[in-house]
Write a protein that holds these residues in place. Sequence first.
Motif, PDB file in Angstrom:
ATOM      1  N   THR A   9      10.176 118.692 -61.540  1.00 15.51           N
ATOM      2  CA  THR A   9      10.398 120.108 -61.261  1.00 15.51           C
ATOM      3  C   THR A   9      11.793 120.529 -61.651  1.00 15.51           C
ATOM      4  OG1 THR A   9      10.410 121.824 -59.551  1.00 15.51           O
ATOM      5  CG2 THR A   9      11.054 119.606 -58.871  1.00 15.51           C
ATOM      6  N   SER A  12      11.358 126.210 -61.757  1.00 16.16           N
ATOM      7  CA  SER A  12      10.747 127.359 -62.419  1.00 16.16           C
ATOM      8  C   SER A  12       9.406 127.708 -61.781  1.00 16.16           C
ATOM      9  CB  SER A  12      10.542 127.059 -63.900  1.00 16.16           C
ATOM     10  OG  SER A  12       9.680 125.942 -64.054  1.00 16.16           O
ATOM     11  N   ASP A  13       8.911 128.894 -62.105  1.00 16.73           N
ATOM     12  CA  ASP A  13       7.619 129.328 -61.569  1.00 16.73           C
ATOM     13  C   ASP A  13       6.491 128.427 -62.036  1.00 16.73           C
ATOM     14  OD1 ASP A  13       8.841 131.419 -60.282  1.00 16.73           O
ATOM     15  OD2 ASP A  13       8.341 132.918 -61.817  1.00 16.73           O
ATOM     16  N   HIS A  14       6.543 127.995 -63.300  1.00 18.73           N
ATOM     17  CA  HIS A  14       5.449 127.161 -63.792  1.00 18.73           C
ATOM     18  C   HIS A  14       5.493 125.766 -63.172  1.00 18.73           C
ATOM     19  CE1 HIS A  14       8.723 127.327 -66.782  1.00 18.73           C
ATOM     20  NE2 HIS A  14       8.546 126.042 -66.911  1.00 18.73           N
ATOM     21  N   GLU A  16       6.471 125.254 -60.072  1.00 18.07           N
ATOM     22  CA  GLU A  16       5.904 125.492 -58.740  1.00 18.07           C
ATOM     23  C   GLU A  16       4.378 125.552 -58.802  1.00 18.07           C
ATOM     24  OE1 GLU A  16       6.084 128.794 -55.113  1.00 18.07           O
ATOM     25  OE2 GLU A  16       7.574 128.834 -56.720  1.00 18.07           O
ATOM     26  N   GLN A  17       3.857 126.167 -59.875  1.00 14.50           N
ATOM     27  CA  GLN A  17       2.406 126.228 -60.057  1.00 14.50           C
ATOM     28  C   GLN A  17       1.834 124.820 -60.197  1.00 14.50           C
ATOM     29  OE1 GLN A  17       0.945 129.049 -59.801  1.00 14.50           O
ATOM     30  NE2 GLN A  17      -1.014 129.036 -60.862  1.00 14.50           N
ATOM     31  N   ALA A 141       2.711 129.448 -65.516  1.00 10.99           N
ATOM     32  CA  ALA A 141       2.958 130.364 -64.394  1.00 10.99           C
ATOM     33  C   ALA A 141       2.055 131.588 -64.450  1.00 10.99           C
ATOM     34  CB  ALA A 141       4.422 130.807 -64.395  1.00 10.99           C
ATOM     35  N   THR A 146      -6.041 130.430 -58.974  1.00 11.74           N
ATOM     36  CA  THR A 146      -5.199 129.683 -58.056  1.00 11.74           C
ATOM     37  C   THR A 146      -5.998 128.500 -57.539  1.00 11.74           C
ATOM     38  OG1 THR A 146      -5.911 130.929 -56.119  1.00 11.74           O
ATOM     39  CG2 THR A 146      -4.031 131.799 -57.360  1.00 11.74           C
TER      40      THR A 146
END
Length: 295
Positions: A9, A12-14, A16-17, A141, A146
């Motif tokens: 990690t 970033s948002d991706h 976290e995804q 992201a 989901t």
Amino acid sequence: MYDTVLVPTDGSDHAEQAGAHAAFLARAFDASIHLLNVVDLQAAAGPINAGGVDEAYVERLESEGEATIGALEPIFEDVSVETAVVRGRPSETILDYAAEHDADLLAMGTHGRTGLERYIAGSVVEHVVRHATVPVLTTRAVETSTVDDGYDEIVIPTDGSEPSTAAVEHGLAIAERADARVHAINVVNVATLSSGPDQTAPTELLAEFTARGERATEEIATAAADRGLDATTTVREGFPARDILDYVEANDADLVAMGTAGRSGLNRFLLGSTTERVIRHSPVPVCAVNARDAE
């Protein structure tokens, strides 16, 4: 199938995804999670600073890495988690860490289609996918789905080759834990069967490859049925990456599991970079499985 899942990690948002999907799979397979942040000293120093960076700056970067990991940890409630901040080149360090800790799945976020429609070639994710000896789950992201409610529809593309069949067991195992429907799809690549851009493929050749696709998809459907899973098969003529992506969107798929030839020949992916293109454009996670895993 999976005991240890590695999640690199960068905050970033991706990334976290990717963590959200890793958490779901860790619970499904009762696996442990390793959260890794890599401090890239070469990138921190920049192209001009030949002397590198001082230790105080490195320690600050490591503290930021620990904070990045800490921000992701709440996703993994009720999951065994180990954390590490390591110095090195990201792609190589991720692969070394995975090998040292016997990770059997990596979950990584990718920018995918951004800016000037750049390929992921040369990126950390691309390097890891090509060289990893275990499956790599990639996410973007901007995903349209989901993982909150798990996976309901899992697509397994196949051309009957060893690289494509390498992913079948992984796709079926995830489908079984998620109680998902399996979609086995084969795309007869009309471009490779035609003698020229304005020519159509011979009817007999199309029929032969269609029959091969039907056998390959039926094998997956049979294996899914043996696990008590619903399965559907599709064989169509077209262009593999485009048609796989169209199928994913049309059928509200939640995950794609597909093989890659990985590090072989000219380092090209399965079917002339089909897997690479799917990873770059897919609206859902892609579990890329190197053919070497099947050996």
